[in-house]
Scaffold this active site. Structure first.
Site: not given
Length: 203
Positions: A9, A11
């Site tokens: 991922d 953020e």
């Protein structure tokens, strides 16, 4: 020897949350809401677009904030080392228009993300998702072409790819998610995460 791809991922894992940074820069606290608070991404994005419209803010203003965001301390070094060990793809629900400046600060890793629909005057009018359940769908697609996946993320929308992967790890997640998913090892530092990925590749 299996062929591994690590899926990360963006953020909360490699860079700060873009919308939170923009909420602070613009002084609009309502924009602090993230996928940690609202698991329904479609609903969350429509909510954000309406708030931007209300305040007369567009892509330019958000990009000005993004230009000032730096990756988290140690993120680039972590990514460099990880990419020397195995193929790595960042899979994010963010948008090309937000991610591009951050990718140059991270050494241009591969990223799969979505696209914003932007009017000529810079107003964000909508968004186009690359595919349904983008993270899980991508991991399953990689598996279908002969790769084993390792996945890590911090939020609700990462759980699908973490669960579907040969090895999956939570990284700097919330106390709530860690408590609800005790089956996934949870790490706070890049060194710990790197060590766990190394071990998964060796197995």
């Amino acid at each position: 020897m299996s062929m591994y791809i690590t899926c990360l991922d963006l953020e909360g894992v490699l860079v700060p949350e873009i919308w939170i940074a923009f909420a602070e820069a613009s002084g609009i606290p309502e924009l602090k809401k993230t996928t940690r608070d609202e698991p329904d991404y479609d609903k969350l994005m429509k909510y954000r677009i309406n708030i931007l419209k209300e305040h007369g803010l567009g892509l330019k203003e958000i990009q000005e904030t993004i230009a000032k965001i730096d990756p988290m301390p140690g993120a680039k070094e972590f990514l460099d080392e990880l990419r020397s060990m195995c193929q790595t793809i960042i899979i994010s629900d963010t948008f090309t228009q937000f991610a591009a400046p951050l990718m140059s600060k991270l050494g241009q890793p591969t990223i799969f993300c979505n696209t914003l629909e932007v009017a000529e005057n810079g107003e964000i009018t909508g968004f186009k998702m690359r595919c349904e359940k983008s993270k899980l769908t991508t991991v399953k697609a990689l598996q279908s072409i002969g790769y084993e996946t390792i996945a890590s993320g911090d939020s609700f929308n990462d759980l699908g790819m973490i669960q579907a992967s040969k090895a999956g790890f939570l990284f700097r997640s919330t106390e709530q998610i860690k408590a609800d998913y005790p089956q996934f090892p949870a790490f706070e530092t890049y060194d710990e995460l790197l060590g766990a990925i190394k071990e998964a590749i060796r197995d």
